[in-house]
Design an enzyme around this catalytic site. Sequence first.
Site, PDB file in Angstrom:
ATOM      1  N   GLU A  21       0.828  -1.214   0.000  1.00 41.64           N
ATOM      2  CA  GLU A  21       0.000   0.000   0.000  1.00 41.64           C
ATOM      3  C   GLU A  21       0.866   1.268   0.000  1.00 41.64           C
ATOM      4  OE1 GLU A  21      -2.865  -0.497  -0.761  1.00 41.64           O
ATOM      5  OE2 GLU A  21      -3.074  -2.603  -0.215  1.00 41.64           O
ATOM      6  N   HIS A  73       1.767   2.086  -3.545  1.00 38.16           N
ATOM      7  CA  HIS A  73       0.671   2.799  -4.220  1.00 38.16           C
ATOM      8  C   HIS A  73       0.691   4.279  -3.821  1.00 38.16           C
ATOM      9  CE1 HIS A  73      -1.368  -0.521  -6.092  1.00 38.16           C
ATOM     10  NE2 HIS A  73      -1.680  -1.134  -4.969  1.00 38.16           N
TER      11      HIS A  73
END
Length: 266
Positions: free
Chosen positions: A59, A62
Amino acid sequence: MTTAATRRSDRRISPVFVGIVAVTAVTGWAAWTDFAAQPGVAVFLFVTGAWIVSLCLHEYAHARTALHSGDISIGAKGYLTLNPLKYTHALLSIVLPVIFVIMGGIGLPGGAVFIERSRIQGRWKHSLISAAGPLTNVLFAIVCTAPFWLDALDGVPATFRYALAFLALLQVTAAILNFLPVPGLDGYGVIEPWLSHGVRRQVEPFAPFGLLAVFAVLWIPSVNTAFFDAVYSILGGLGIDDVERYCGQELYRFWSGTNEFCSVSQ
């Protein structure tokens, strides 16, 4: 310029993440040295901790890519601190993937960070943001399998080898599933910017159900067999044999009882 717009506190590594890394390191050392009285517990904690670390870095990849692509709101949301509690949905992002590992030994991709796509210009940037997460899983898989294909595990206790093999299996399954071009998964996010507006509008309502559809399809025996055959082939090509990944999962599921075959192999 986008990094400068993020406050220092927004980029400070969370103590929660540091704690997870510490647990992973200590239990990994226990498995490496054969110090643990209960090797299954050490393997469980090491693999679970390392799996959560990989989810956080997935994450983070991202978020960091989105930040440098133009979404300067990322920092204020806490996504750059590696704190899993800051994610959009902790249940889907952390708890559910861990439960799936415990139940079936499969790396569940989970959506976690909310990116303001309207701030980002350029289709390549949107595709790269989506690809950044699963590429992290690919990197993790390479790191986990490197000791096997480099023959660097001579003299290392079987407990640690098995744990590393199972962790590699999770990373490979996560990478494959994440890269599927299914709405709601990162693979679809990679190709979405290149689709026509009409196609995107038609597909959008199905995005919340994409992951459920994938797992429903995986319940079909022939599909499940083909999927895991592909995973095992990749692991075999990277130097991990069937015994190592099988015993890794058996040790991880220590509450199911001791597997005599794996006990003898140790």
